[in-house]
Design a protein around this motif. Structure first.
Motif, short mmCIF file in Angstrom:
data_model
loop_
_atom_site.label_atom_id
_atom_site.label_comp_id
_atom_site.label_asym_id
_atom_site.label_seq_id
_atom_site.Cartn_x
_atom_site.Cartn_y
_atom_site.Cartn_z
N SER A 246 0.84 -1.19 -0.12
CA SER A 246 -0.21 -0.04 -0.09
C SER A 246 1.02 1.25 -0.14
O SER A 246 2.03 1.31 0.35
CB SER A 246 -0.97 0.01 1.16
N TYR A 247 0.37 2.28 -0.68
CA TYR A 247 0.81 3.71 -0.60
C TYR A 247 -0.14 4.68 -0.16
O TYR A 247 -1.48 4.41 -0.37
CB TYR A 247 1.42 4.00 -2.24
N GLU A 248 0.13 5.76 0.08
CA GLU A 248 -0.73 6.88 0.16
C GLU A 248 -1.29 7.00 -1.25
O GLU A 248 -0.52 7.01 -2.15
CB GLU A 248 -0.13 8.15 0.93
N PHE A 249 -2.50 7.86 -1.10
CA PHE A 249 -3.08 7.98 -2.32
C PHE A 249 -3.87 9.27 -2.02
O PHE A 249 -4.64 9.41 -1.18
CB PHE A 249 -4.41 6.93 -2.60
N ASN A 250 -3.40 10.28 -2.98
CA ASN A 250 -4.34 11.64 -3.00
C ASN A 250 -5.53 11.73 -3.42
O ASN A 250 -5.53 11.62 -4.77
CB ASN A 250 -3.25 12.75 -3.24
N VAL A 251 -6.63 11.78 -2.51
CA VAL A 251 -7.86 11.69 -3.36
C VAL A 251 -8.34 13.19 -3.74
O VAL A 251 -8.26 14.40 -2.87
CB VAL A 251 -8.79 11.31 -1.90
N GLN A 252 -8.83 13.11 -5.03
CA GLN A 252 -9.23 14.37 -5.63
C GLN A 252 -10.70 14.45 -5.70
O GLN A 252 -11.36 15.59 -5.29
CB GLN A 252 -8.66 14.49 -7.17
N LYS A 253 -11.46 13.28 -5.96
CA LYS A 253 -12.96 13.07 -5.70
C LYS A 253 -13.34 11.83 -5.09
O LYS A 253 -12.50 10.80 -5.19
CB LYS A 253 -13.46 13.12 -7.14
N VAL A 254 -14.41 12.13 -4.41
CA VAL A 254 -15.02 10.74 -3.59
C VAL A 254 -16.24 10.48 -4.42
O VAL A 254 -17.09 11.31 -4.44
CB VAL A 254 -14.98 11.01 -2.06
N PHE A 255 -16.58 9.42 -4.83
CA PHE A 255 -17.83 9.05 -5.47
C PHE A 255 -18.62 7.80 -4.61
O PHE A 255 -19.84 7.78 -4.69
CB PHE A 255 -17.67 8.17 -6.80
N LYS A 256 -17.81 7.41 -3.41
CA LYS A 256 -18.68 6.58 -2.62
C LYS A 256 -17.54 6.33 -1.33
O LYS A 256 -16.53 6.25 -1.51
CB LYS A 256 -18.82 5.16 -3.09
N GLY A 257 -18.30 6.31 -0.35
CA GLY A 257 -17.35 6.05 1.20
C GLY A 257 -17.03 7.40 1.71
O GLY A 257 -17.14 8.50 1.42
N ASP A 258 -16.87 7.45 2.99
CA ASP A 258 -16.37 8.28 3.77
C ASP A 258 -14.83 8.12 3.95
O ASP A 258 -14.61 7.39 4.81
CB ASP A 258 -17.30 8.24 5.01
N VAL A 259 -14.06 9.06 3.45
CA VAL A 259 -12.79 8.78 3.21
C VAL A 259 -12.17 10.37 3.61
O VAL A 259 -12.75 11.48 3.47
CB VAL A 259 -12.04 8.26 2.05
N THR A 260 -10.75 10.47 4.18
CA THR A 260 -9.96 11.64 4.26
C THR A 260 -9.28 12.03 2.67
O THR A 260 -9.31 11.23 1.87
CB THR A 260 -8.90 11.60 5.09
N GLN A 261 -8.59 13.20 2.63
CA GLN A 261 -8.08 13.57 1.37
C GLN A 261 -6.80 12.84 1.07
O GLN A 261 -6.13 12.58 -0.03
CB GLN A 261 -7.58 15.03 1.45
N LYS A 262 -6.35 12.00 2.08
CA LYS A 262 -5.22 11.00 1.94
C LYS A 262 -5.65 9.60 2.82
O LYS A 262 -6.12 9.67 3.78
CB LYS A 262 -4.07 11.46 2.63
N ILE A 263 -5.49 8.64 1.87
CA ILE A 263 -6.06 7.34 2.32
C ILE A 263 -4.83 6.37 2.03
O ILE A 263 -3.77 6.89 1.00
CB ILE A 263 -7.05 6.58 1.65
N ARG A 264 -4.68 5.28 2.33
CA ARG A 264 -3.70 4.24 2.00
C ARG A 264 -4.48 3.29 1.03
O ARG A 264 -5.46 2.77 1.58
CB ARG A 264 -3.21 3.28 3.25
N ALA A 265 -3.99 2.98 -0.19
CA ALA A 265 -4.32 2.24 -1.02
C ALA A 265 -3.57 1.10 -1.47
O ALA A 265 -2.39 1.33 -1.84
CB ALA A 265 -5.16 2.94 -2.29
N GLY A 266 -4.21 -0.10 -1.64
CA GLY A 266 -3.54 -1.31 -2.14
C GLY A 266 -3.07 -1.14 -3.63
O GLY A 266 -3.77 -0.66 -4.56
N ILE A 267 -2.05 -1.78 -4.07
CA ILE A 267 -1.50 -2.02 -5.50
C ILE A 267 -0.63 -3.07 -5.53
O ILE A 267 -0.03 -3.60 -4.47
CB ILE A 267 -0.92 -0.75 -6.14
N ASP A 268 -0.95 -3.90 -6.64
CA ASP A 268 -0.01 -5.10 -6.89
C ASP A 268 1.20 -4.65 -7.09
O ASP A 268 1.46 -3.62 -7.94
CB ASP A 268 -0.67 -5.62 -8.21
N GLY A 269 2.33 -5.15 -6.44
CA GLY A 269 3.54 -4.75 -6.49
C GLY A 269 4.50 -4.66 -7.89
O GLY A 269 5.13 -3.80 -8.20
N TYR A 270 3.89 -5.63 -8.72
CA TYR A 270 4.01 -5.35 -10.24
C TYR A 270 3.55 -4.36 -10.86
O TYR A 270 4.19 -4.20 -11.95
CB TYR A 270 4.26 -6.81 -10.83
N ASP A 271 2.79 -3.68 -10.52
CA ASP A 271 1.91 -2.58 -11.11
C ASP A 271 2.60 -1.37 -10.82
O ASP A 271 2.22 -0.48 -11.58
CB ASP A 271 0.45 -2.84 -10.97
#
Length: 202
Positions: free
Chosen positions: A65-90
């Motif tokens: 996981s890395y920090e993810f800078n949120v620009q728009k939220v379409f669903k869910g209650d999240v802050t402007q920075k979240i930790r989002a997963g990603i496949d290491g090879y991606d």
């Protein structure tokens, strides 16, 4: 004796090669998931960019996981920075894509195996957006996500929790002003009533 050692070395090499191939296949080959299913499974839907300069956390054989800078939220209650997963090879191609100005529309789900949100079906939940347009190899999927964004643009953009806190402050301001006005009205009413009572006494 030397021949036996050579055979053992060869067998060990083959075994390690097979393990490496299986690990890579596990991490990089994802079955394609229909966009309707991706949408249905998502607990959080956001648009923005990964911050690959942040420290990765939660590494395992599949996701990190890395920090993810949120620009728009379409669903869910999240802050402007979240930790989002990603496949290491991606990470490599995703970083290059973002450096070229690309963004990701992430369809994220909660998973008991991870302490962070992960894209539904790995790359299936990472929709590439370039110049405001959906980039997808599958025409049907591309049309679905384009329609999704079109519908969202007709609705008010959901604000992040950080912005919601600021809005709450405004709500409190209105409450204080309302209470002040109410107090003044009560004060005027009591003064007038007091004067009227005094006139009756005298």
């Amino acid at each position: 004796m030397k021949m036996k050692k050579s055979i053992a070395v060869i067998l060990l090499g083959m075994f390690l090669s097979m393990m490496l191939i299986n690990t890579q296949a596990h991490a990089t080959s994802w079955a394609e998931v229909e966009p309707e299913e991706v949408h249905k499974r998502a607990d959080v839907i956001v648009m923005g960019q990964y911050d690959f300069t942040s420290k990765p956390q939660g590494r395992n054989m599949v996701f990190t996981s890395y920090e993810f800078n949120v620009q728009k939220v379409f669903k869910g209650d999240v802050t402007q920075k979240i930790r989002a997963g990603i496949d290491g090879y991606d990470v490599g191609w995703a970083d290059e894509f973002q450096k070229d100005g690309g963004e990701f529309l992430l369809f994220l789900e909660k998973n008991k195996e991870f302490s962070f949100l992960t894209p539904v079906g790995g790359p299936n939940g990472m929709i590439q957006i370039s110049d405001g347009k959906v980039q997808h190899h599958n025409i049907t999927s591309r049309a679905y996500y384009e329609e999704f964004l079109k519908k969202q643009s007709e609705k008010p953009v959901v604000k992040t929790s950080n912005e919601a806190v600021q809005n709450d402050d405004n709500d409190y301001t209105y409450l204080y002003v309302g209470l002040l006005v109410f107090s003044v009205c009560i004060g005027i009413f009591l003064i007038l009533r007091f004067r009227k009572t005094n006139k009756k006494l005298f």
